[in-house]
Design a protein around this motif. Structure first.
Motif, PDB file in Angstrom:
ATOM      1  N   MET A 304      -9.264 -12.535   1.370  1.00  0.00           N
ATOM      2  CA  MET A 304      -7.839 -12.535   1.692  1.00  0.00           C
ATOM      3  C   MET A 304      -7.351 -11.019   2.390  1.00  0.00           C
ATOM      4  SD  MET A 304      -6.961 -15.497   0.309  1.00  0.00           S
ATOM      5  CE  MET A 304      -7.742 -16.513  -0.580  1.00  0.00           C
ATOM      6  N   VAL A 305      -6.742 -11.040   3.323  1.00  0.00           N
ATOM      7  CA  VAL A 305      -5.999  -9.924   3.495  1.00  0.00           C
ATOM      8  C   VAL A 305      -4.568  -9.931   4.056  1.00  0.00           C
ATOM      9  CG1 VAL A 305      -8.283  -9.047   5.128  1.00  0.00           C
ATOM     10  CG2 VAL A 305      -6.450 -10.455   6.067  1.00  0.00           C
ATOM     11  N   ASN A 306      -3.893  -8.817   3.483  1.00  0.00           N
ATOM     12  CA  ASN A 306      -2.444  -8.810   3.712  1.00  0.00           C
ATOM     13  C   ASN A 306      -1.928  -7.605   4.282  1.00  0.00           C
ATOM     14  OD1 ASN A 306      -1.465  -6.675   1.689  1.00  0.00           O
ATOM     15  ND2 ASN A 306      -2.289  -8.367   0.153  1.00  0.00           N
ATOM     16  N   THR A 307      -0.829  -7.603   4.903  1.00  0.00           N
ATOM     17  CA  THR A 307      -0.069  -6.227   5.413  1.00  0.00           C
ATOM     18  C   THR A 307       1.248  -6.392   4.925  1.00  0.00           C
ATOM     19  OG1 THR A 307       0.553  -4.945   7.413  1.00  0.00           O
ATOM     20  CG2 THR A 307       0.460  -7.260   7.558  1.00  0.00           C
ATOM     21  N   ILE A 308       1.688  -5.018   4.389  1.00  0.00           N
ATOM     22  CA  ILE A 308       2.898  -5.002   4.191  1.00  0.00           C
ATOM     23  C   ILE A 308       3.679  -3.815   4.837  1.00  0.00           C
ATOM     24  CG2 ILE A 308       4.662  -4.579   1.962  1.00  0.00           C
ATOM     25  CD1 ILE A 308       2.474  -5.485   0.261  1.00  0.00           C
ATOM     26  N   HIS A 309       5.087  -4.079   5.433  1.00  0.00           N
ATOM     27  CA  HIS A 309       5.810  -3.154   6.240  1.00  0.00           C
ATOM     28  C   HIS A 309       7.309  -3.027   5.555  1.00  0.00           C
ATOM     29  CE1 HIS A 309       8.309  -1.869   9.545  1.00  0.00           C
ATOM     30  NE2 HIS A 309       7.406  -1.163   9.883  1.00  0.00           N
ATOM     31  N   HIS A 310       7.526  -1.895   5.272  1.00  0.00           N
ATOM     32  CA  HIS A 310       8.654  -1.337   4.594  1.00  0.00           C
ATOM     33  C   HIS A 310       9.711  -0.570   5.603  1.00  0.00           C
ATOM     34  CE1 HIS A 310       7.242  -2.495   0.560  1.00  0.00           C
ATOM     35  NE2 HIS A 310       6.178  -1.650   0.819  1.00  0.00           N
ATOM     36  N   GLN A 311      10.784  -0.977   5.917  1.00  0.00           N
ATOM     37  CA  GLN A 311      11.857  -0.519   6.610  1.00  0.00           C
ATOM     38  C   GLN A 311      12.273   0.836   5.822  1.00  0.00           C
ATOM     39  OE1 GLN A 311      15.607  -2.329   7.143  1.00  0.00           O
ATOM     40  NE2 GLN A 311      15.384  -2.273   9.295  1.00  0.00           N
ATOM     41  N   THR A 312      12.187   1.164   4.688  1.00  0.00           N
ATOM     42  CA  THR A 312      12.656   2.132   4.104  1.00  0.00           C
ATOM     43  C   THR A 312      11.561   3.375   4.056  1.00  0.00           C
ATOM     44  OG1 THR A 312      13.342   3.152   2.086  1.00  0.00           O
ATOM     45  CG2 THR A 312      11.917   1.330   1.847  1.00  0.00           C
ATOM     46  N   GLY A 313      11.907   4.602   4.166  1.00  0.00           N
ATOM     47  CA  GLY A 313      11.023   5.661   4.252  1.00  0.00           C
ATOM     48  C   GLY A 313      10.710   6.000   2.706  1.00  0.00           C
TER      49      GLY A 313
END
Length: 432
Positions: A304-313
């Motif tokens: 499995m692979v995943n990516t997580i993108h957060h708008q907050t700094g």
């Protein structure tokens, strides 16, 4: 399609049990964990109103080789384990009830005692939903549901249902949400010689998190997502996306207020922007994942692979993945695995001069943005022994090889932390 974990437990084990569920759809069966089967001569009305009560649990011990940081199972846990044996992070007990009210309508409830954000093991209602199986292909559910962000994520607490001691920390660790209150709809159709299952869901979280003794109330965060699963013979392929709109800021005050005041007084807009970057409430986080499972006889391989993108700094964006292989030899199944978790710095600064009272503001801001850093790899070696029906003993060694900046996956890290530790784990998983 039955999606609650106690209705998908196998005779031995299937780390990823969705293949069994797909077969269930094809056959048009309404399963109830084997033990609840009734003689065929009973009237249909009796069969349809069956009540099933089942339980599950894990008794676990683990220790880390380092006393410089505490190893945790996931980011919902406020404390972890160090260089002494502890049952804190893996031990869990749960009870689940299923009532087949009619042939189409099922009611499911699940309560669990686990180590949670406030350090207690108070009972939580993890699941409480009604499921309407329309025609064996279309299913609707409403109530408290498992957060199906990543493959297998909605049954992470049922240790007997998967192979290793715990789901990969590098892969599943960032997943704070275990359940939400809302609805989902799934459809299963034959496609190209296999089965395609799609699911859409939406709802609100009711959970809280903790780190460094600070509780973050993430309840009322909104969740929505799509899941696509394709089953063909021994293969399962999954792709999914989920979005969370976070409801509340983390308790960083008075730092953001002080940054705004300093930026305004000194005419430095970058300090004001830095304060705004720490805002969490009203921002979104995006989860995307893709993976494959091969399950044929004694051989099992999953990646499995995943990516997580957060708008907050306040959180760094990250990528993670894992690969695990196992081969069953009678009642014993040895396995090996490799996983990784790496985040990318957003290179945020306050723009304030590093002098006088402003030093504390700069250090406080830098500490917050560094706290979400992760950069590590884990090598896993373990074995599962199914000592008797519905009971399995597991032993596992995790060699974590990270960099000193990898502190997000841990608790209570000290200045001497170098990102490296070895974790030994023993668990007894059971269902009843």
């Amino acid at each position: 399609m039955t999606t609650h974990p106690l209705h998908r437990l196998p005779r031995q084990w299937w780390p990823w049990h969705l293949s069994l569920l797909a077969c269930t759809v094809v056959l048009g069966l309404h399963t109830s964990a084997g033990a609840t089967e009734r003689p065929k001569e009973l009237p249909d009305t009796v069969a349809e109103s069956a009540l099933t009560l089942r339980g599950f649990g894990t008794l676990g011990l683990a220790r880390s080789s380092s006393d410089q940081a505490e190893f945790v199972r996931d980011l919902s846990q406020p404390r972890g384990i160090a260089n002494h044996w502890s049952g804190r992070i893996d031990s869990v007990i749960g009870l689940q009830a299923n009532w087949q009210a009619t042939q189409e309508l099922e009611l499911v409830g699940q309560v669990v005692s686990r180590y949670q954000y406030d350090g207690s093991r108070a009972l939580e209602v993890m699941w409480g939903f009604a499921k309407w199986d329309i025609d064996g292909r279309l299913e609707l559910r409403a109530g408290r549901l498992g957060a199906d962000f990543l493959i297998g994520a909605d049954s992470r607490l049922v240790g007997y249902s998967y192979l290793p001691v715990r789901p990969s920390v590098d892969y599943f660790g960032p997943l704070l949400f275990s359940y939400f209150d809302g609805v989902d709809a799934s459809a299963t159709l034959p496609v190209a010689g296999g089965l395609l299952r799609t699911k859409a869901y939406a709802g609100r979280s009711k959970e809280k998190g903790s780190a460094g003794g600070i509780v973050w109330d993430a309840s009322d965060s909104t969740l929505k997502g799509l899941v696509f699963d394709y089953f063909n013979g021994p293969w399962q392929v999954r792709a999914s996306t989920a979005q969370v709109r976070l409801s509340r800021d983390m308790p960083f005050d008075p730092l953001p207020h002080s940054l705004r005041a300093a930026g305004t007084a000194l005419g430095i807009p970058q300090a004001i922007e830095a304060a705004q970057a720490l805002a969490v409430g009203g921002t979104t986080s995006q989860f995307m994942t893709v993976g494959m499972v091969y399950d044929d006889g004694p051989l099992q391989i999953q990646g499995m692979v995943n990516t997580i993108h957060h708008q907050t700094g306040a959180f760094e964006n990250s990528r993670a993945g894992y690969l695990m292989s196992a081969y069953r030899l009678g009642a014993v199944t040895p396995y090996v695995g490799y996983s990784w978790w790496k985040s990318k710095s957003k290179n945020l600064t306050t723009g304030l001069p590093h002098t006088g009272a402003l030093i504390a503001l700069n250090q406080g801001f830098d500490s917050i943005v560094r706290d979400s850093g992760s950069d590590q790899k884990t090598y896993t070696l373990g074995a599962r022994w199914d000592i008797m029906p519905n009971m399995a003993l597991k032993a596992q060694w995790d060699a974590v090889r990270g960099k000193p900046r990898s502190i997000f996956p841990y608790r209570a890290e000290k200045p001497g932390w170098n990102g490296r530790t070895d974790v030994l784990s023993l668990t007894l998983d059971f269902v009843f």
